[in-house]
Structures are given as structure tokens and as C-alpha cells.
Enzyme design. Structure first.
Site, PDB file in Angstrom:
ATOM      1  N   CYS A 382       0.827  -1.203   0.000  1.00 31.06           N
ATOM      2  CA  CYS A 382       0.000   0.000   0.000  1.00 31.06           C
ATOM      3  C   CYS A 382       0.869   1.264   0.000  1.00 31.06           C
ATOM      4  O   CYS A 382       1.508   1.536  -1.016  1.00 31.06           O
ATOM      5  CB  CYS A 382      -1.015  -0.035   1.133  1.00 31.06           C
ATOM      6  SG  CYS A 382      -2.463   0.961   0.733  1.00 31.06           S
ATOM      7  N   HIS A 509      -3.658  -5.030   0.276  1.00 29.76           N
ATOM      8  CA  HIS A 509      -3.050  -5.583   1.495  1.00 29.76           C
ATOM      9  C   HIS A 509      -3.151  -7.106   1.502  1.00 29.76           C
ATOM     10  O   HIS A 509      -4.141  -7.649   2.017  1.00 29.76           O
ATOM     11  CB  HIS A 509      -3.780  -5.057   2.731  1.00 29.76           C
ATOM     12  CG  HIS A 509      -3.599  -3.603   2.975  1.00 29.76           C
ATOM     13  ND1 HIS A 509      -2.668  -3.109   3.854  1.00 29.76           N
ATOM     14  CD2 HIS A 509      -4.232  -2.534   2.445  1.00 29.76           C
ATOM     15  CE1 HIS A 509      -2.745  -1.786   3.863  1.00 29.76           C
ATOM     16  NE2 HIS A 509      -3.681  -1.412   3.022  1.00 29.76           N
ATOM     17  N   GLU A 511      -1.688  -9.073   3.328  1.00 27.58           N
ATOM     18  CA  GLU A 511      -1.549  -9.601   4.697  1.00 27.58           C
ATOM     19  C   GLU A 511      -2.893  -9.899   5.358  1.00 27.58           C
ATOM     20  O   GLU A 511      -2.944 -10.641   6.329  1.00 27.58           O
ATOM     21  CB  GLU A 511      -0.726  -8.640   5.559  1.00 27.58           C
ATOM     22  CG  GLU A 511      -1.406  -7.345   5.983  1.00 27.58           C
ATOM     23  CD  GLU A 511      -1.288  -6.208   4.981  1.00 27.58           C
ATOM     24  OE1 GLU A 511      -1.043  -6.493   3.791  1.00 27.58           O
ATOM     25  OE2 GLU A 511      -1.457  -5.036   5.371  1.00 27.58           O
TER      26      GLU A 511
HETATM   27  N1  GLN Z   1      -1.928   6.701   2.606  1.00 25.66           N
HETATM   28  C1  GLN Z   1      -2.045   5.912   1.422  1.00 25.66           C
HETATM   29  C2  GLN Z   1      -3.384   6.102   0.717  1.00 25.66           C
HETATM   30  O1  GLN Z   1      -4.331   6.510   1.329  1.00 25.66           O
HETATM   31  C3  GLN Z   1      -1.780   4.437   1.708  1.00 25.66           C
HETATM   32  C4  GLN Z   1      -2.743   3.815   2.662  1.00 25.66           C
HETATM   33  C5  GLN Z   1      -2.248   2.505   3.253  1.00 25.66           C
HETATM   34  O2  GLN Z   1      -1.052   2.238   3.275  1.00 25.66           O
HETATM   35  N2  GLN Z   1      -3.151   1.707   3.760  1.00 25.66           N
HETATM   36  O3  GLN Z   1      -3.494   5.822  -0.434  1.00 25.66           O
END
Ligand code: GLN
Length: 537
Positions: A382, A509, A511
Site C-alpha cells: 500500500c 493488502h 496480509e
Molecule cells: N496513505 C495511502 C493512501 O491513502 C496508503 C494507505 C495505506 O497504506 N493503507 O493511499
């Protein structure tokens, strides 16, 4: 069979591992062939934990249907392989919101709205999962967050008391307490447990089963004492000792007959104890894997719970690759061009963690550069993926001012930009791109190989920003490929540099969906790559 309900509450102190006990009960009943689900009720007022700082509440776990939830749901899924949904995570805030919205609509027709019965009725409805179109479940396990005696958990206790009465033998209450060891007296003390049970009894709830959390073994005399003071059968007093791994807990609970005790209370024939062979195979393999592999976790939160699912996913993949993953936290705020080599040189792999906001991002970019230029297997998740993209834009494409519009709204090279549908949203909480989306994998890519040549996958998201497609051609021409694309929105979900040993970033994600019996393919492939690069000495 009618659905049976198991309520899990906690007393004395928090952090006793109610989530692990709930997940273990789920696992043990599932091993007996029952269909189960596990849900968490949190007495705090936030609508969901999505807006909570990880320092307050650890990781925010995301369900496939896009609910931001408590990290215990991660344990439920990892232990049992079930898929939880928005109905599995309920807070006081959500309960009140439903009731207040109803009141504003005029649904109560002039009635005074009160905690009892309106709030408690809504809690009961959620506990019974009346909104969820589940297939027939045999058991619904409900864990209530917080500790008995908290003012805010009182309505939940009242709901349990009423349900217990209404459901009769189809409901069982499990209460988890703490038995401290007093060093000076060289004694284990059961008094806090007695008080906690008394408090519960005072609310009209007699626990059926007590799970005593302890750092030292409790002998039978001790258990008998607790049983007789608390009106609980001896076989219903089990202990939860410190174990080398949370995954040993179901085995320890089964050995002490926790699942059998639950079945007996309900009046279901107990039958044979299931062998749980795949689970035992996992544990044996885990215990055999003593060779360590060091993986850097580059993030800004120096607390374990903030990256819980990543740690567990690494551990699962480690076990199945016969390695013990030693996750080394590297605070991204402390990483500089000068010290990065020193901080990362002993690592077999680097994970660049998710996150929000400015703090620590330059360190993540430097770590991404180190991974790329030293060809260390690097996994960006992410925000981690976004930092890989920015690093590539700055150092390979030559856009020194490249950034994400999250960090610099004015940047001329916004290689990471806010998603179109996010631009009109002003409200916080539950408004990001959340939950599982489809992703099409480019055939022949490293990721497609990792996923066993699947063409379409589903992975969970939690973000507002995305790879800016205007730059796709330029990135690809220079070696960073967009190898996972959402087929409906065309969003780039995965980037990789095929020339490197393993340099992959995912906007989603992975995970959130690694489980004990099904480790996630990307973590498996990452750990394999890390092992291949290990020094041979
Ligand atoms: N801050 C980033 C976004 O909003 C990544 C978010 C995250 O890592 N869950 O796109």
C-alpha cells in the site's frame, strides 16, 4: 440443529488474549465439523476503528466486504479460515447510530428512547445476526471487548443476560480472567478472579466456563478452589498459560477439554476428539524451523500490533519455507542516506509498510532505493508500494520532485494521485477504497507465477491514493511494470521490476488474507526469494 451462541467476556485486566481464546474455540468447534462464525463487539464510541491511531488500537483489519475492524478479526480469520464481514464487528457507536437514525426517521412513534430496552435490543439483534443472511450456522461466538466493570460495557452485559435467559441451553458464557503470581509471597492469587466473577454475577450472568490466564501452571487444588468459589464445574475451569506461540492455544484448550465442556453445557454429545492433523503439522513444522531469516519491517509505528497481519503473514510463509522469520523493526523516521546501509545490510528482505501521512515517508523512499539498487527482495504494501513508485520516479525517471498528492498537493509529478472517486469525499471514516477488488495479472510476470499462474485474484484494499496512469508507459519503458490491473477501473494494483530478484509493490493488502493453513502466495514467494539470497555460510 438450532444455532448456539457462545459469549466471551474478560475480567480483571485487558490484553488477556480474549481474541485468541475466541479464535481457538472457533477452530476447535470447526474441527468437529460445525459451521461457525466469530464476531467482536467493542464498547467504544467510534463507529469503527478505522479512524483510530494504531498506537491506540493496533492495526485496523479490513474485511473482504470493506469494513474497517478490530485486529481480533484477523485472528479469527487466520485461525479458522472463515471470511468475516461487516456484521462481525460492532461498536457502541454503530449501535447508537442505528438507534438514533431510527429515532430521527420516526420509527419509535413518540416513545422515549432508552439504553434499556432500545440500545440493548439493538445489541441483541446484532448478536443474533439478524441482518446477516448467513447460511445456517451451528455456533456464533461473540467476543465482547473491554473488561467487566467498565461503565461502557454494561449495555452489552445486559444484552447477554437477556439473551442467556431467552436462549436457555443454546447459550454459553465463557469468562476469561487473570491469576497473578506474587513473587514476594511465591503464590498465585485467585481473588481477582473471584471478584470478577462476582461482578459478572451481580449483572445477572453466571459464567459457565472460566479460562484463567496465568504465567505459572495452576494445580488441580487451585482450579478446584476457583470452581467452588465461582459456582463453576471443575472441568469448566481451564487455564491459559503463556505458550511459545498463539497457534499452540487451540491445542492446549483441546487438551483441557474446553470444546468438550462447551458441548456438554449445551447438551450436545461430545464424541471423539478431532485429530486436527493439518494444524498439528503446521505447529510441528513451525517448531522444526529454527533457522532464522531476518526481514526488515520499515514503518513508523514501533509497536507490534500496528503491523500484526504482516507479522503473522511473514511467520506463516516462514514456517512453510522452514524458516523462523525474525522481523526486525526499522523506524523509517530514523533512516537516512548515510545510515541506510548500516540499518539494512544484514536483512534477507525488506517490507515497506502501509501507512498514512507525511511522517517517516522519506525513510521509506530511501529504504526502497536501497532494496532496488542492492537487489534485496523488497515488498511494498500500500503506502510501501506508493513509496517504491515515487523512488523510481525520482531516481530512475529523473523527476526529483515526484511525490504523492497526499504528501504534496502541488507536486508537478504526482506519480501517486488521489483516486477520482475520492476527490468529492470530505467525510472521514469508512470512505476510502475499502475491501476486496478484482485484479487481473499480467501473464508471465513474477506475481502471476507467485499466484500459481492465476489470471484473476481478489485482494483487499484500504487507501485513497493510487498509481497515476498517465505515467504508466514511462515507468514500463524504464523497467517498472504494472503487472496487476483492476479490470473495471483500470487502476494499477501491482508494480514489479522484473530485472530484480524480487521487487514488488501491491496497492492492496495481501496480509489480510494469509491464514495458518493457507499462507498467502505473495508472502510465500517473497520469503522464497529472501532465502535464495541468504549467505550460504
Ligand atoms: N496513505 C495511502 C493512501 O491513502 C496508503 C494507505 C495505506 O497504506 N493503507 O493511499
Amino acid at each position: 440443529m438450532d444455532t448456539k451462541y457462545i459469549f466471551v467476556t474478560g475480567g480483571v485486566v485487558s490484553s488477556l488474549g480474549k481474541g485468541i481464546i475466541s479464535a481457538s474455540i472457533g477452530k476447535l468447534l470447526q474441527a468437529r465439523g460445525y459451521k461457525i462464525t466469530i464476531q467482536k463487539f467493542d464498547p467504544y464510541i467510534n463507529i469503527d476503528p478505522g479512524t483510530l491511531n494504531p498506537y491506540e488500537h493496533g492495526e485496523c483489519y479490513v474485511t473482504a466486504d470493506g469494513m474497517e475492524t478490530d485486529l481480533d478479526l484477523g485472528h479469527y480469520e487466520r485461525f479458522t479460515g472463515i471470511r468475516t464481514s461487516r456484521h462481525n464487528s460492532v461498536t457502541t457507536g454503530r449501535i447508537y447510530k442505528t438507534v438514533i437514525d431510527r429515532e430521527r426517521r420516526g420509527d419509535y412513534l413518540g416513545k422515549t428512547i432508552q439504553v434499556v430496552p432500545h440500545i440493548t435490543d439493538e445489541i441483541k439483534r446484532c448478536m443474533l445476526r439478524e441482518d446477516e443472511k448467513d447460511e445456517q450456522l451451528d455456533f456464533v461466538i461473540t467476543e465482547v471487548g473491554g473488561t467487566i466493570g467498565d461503565i461502557e460495557s454494561a449495555p452489552f452485559m445486559e444484552a447477554i443476560r437477556q439473551l442467556r435467559w431467552q436462549l436457555g441451553r443454546n447459550a454459553v458464557c465463557v469468562h476469561l480472567t487473570y491469576v497473578p503470581y506474587l513473587k514476594a509471597a511465591d503464590e498465585l492469587k485467585t481473588k481477582p478472579t473471584q471478584h470478577s466473577v462476582k461482578e459478572l454475577q451481580g449483572m445477572g450472568i453466571q459464567p459457565d466456563i472460566l479460562v484463567l490466564r496465568t504465567e505459572r501452571h495452576l494445580d488441580d487444588a487451585m482450579r478446584l478452589k476457583v470452581a467452588s468459589f465461582c459456582n463453576v464445574d471443575l472441568e469448566c475451569v481451564v487455564q491459559s498459560e503463556d505458550l511459545p506461540s498463539i497457534y499452540e492455544v487451540p491445542v492446549s484448550m483441546q487438551r483441557q477439554g474446553l470444546d468438550a465442556a462447551i458441548l456438554r453445557k449445551i447438551g450436545i454429545p461430545v464424541g471423539e476428539t478431532p485429530a486436527m492433523k493439518p494444524w498439528h503439522d503446521f505447529l510441528e513444522r513451525r517448531n522444526r524451523a529454527i533457522k532464522e531469516i531476518k526481514i526488515a519491517l520499515v514503518g513508523k509505528y514501533d509497536l507490534q500490533d500496528a503491523y500484526k497481519s504482516i507479522l503473522e503473514s511473514l511467520a506463516h510463509a516462514g514456517t512453510y519455507n522452514d524458516r523462523k522469520v525474525k522481523a526486525m523493526f526499522v523506524n523509517s523516521e530514523g533512516i537516512t542516506e548515510e545510515n541506510v546501509a548500516e540499518q539494512l545490510q544484514d536483512m534477507a528482505g525488506i517490507v515497506i509498510c502501509p501507512g498514512f501521512g507525511q511522517r517517516g515517508i522519506e525513510g521509506k523512499i530511501i529504504a526502497a532505493e536501497y532494496g532496488r539498487t542492492h537487489d534485496v527482495p523488497t515488498f511494498g504494501i500500500c503506502l510501501g508500494m506508493q513509496m517504491m513508485v515515487i523512488e523510481f520516479a525520482r531516481n530512475v525517471l529523473g523527476y526529483k520532485d515526484a511525490n504523492s498528492s497526499e504528501m504534496d498537493a502541488e507536486t508537478p509529478h504526482n506519480v501517486i494521485d488521489m483516486m477520482e472517486e475520492q476527490k468529492s469525499i470530505t467525510q472521514m471514516g469508512g470512505t476510502m477504497r475499502l475491501g476486496a477488488y478484482e485484479c487481473e495479472l499480467v501473464q508471465g510476470s513474477r506475481v502471476s507465477e507467485a499466484y500459481g499462474n492465476e489470471t484473476r485474484i481478489h485482494e483487499r484494499h484500504r487507501h485513497r491514493y493510487e498509481f497515476n496512469n498517465r505515467y504508466q508507459e514511462e515507468f514500463e519503458a524504464n523497467g517498472m511494470k504494472c503487472v496487476g490491473i483492476n479490470p473495471t477501473s483500470n487502476l494499477v494494483e501491482i508494480v514489479e521490476i522484473p530485472d530484480k530478484r524480487w521487487y514488488i509493490g501491491t496497492q492492496f493488502h495481501p496480509e489480510y488474507s494469509s491464514t495458518v493453513l493457507h499462507p498467502h502466495p505473495l508472502f510465500m514467494s517473497f520469503i522464497k526469494a529472501c532465502i535464495n539470497g541468504e549467505p550460504t555460510a
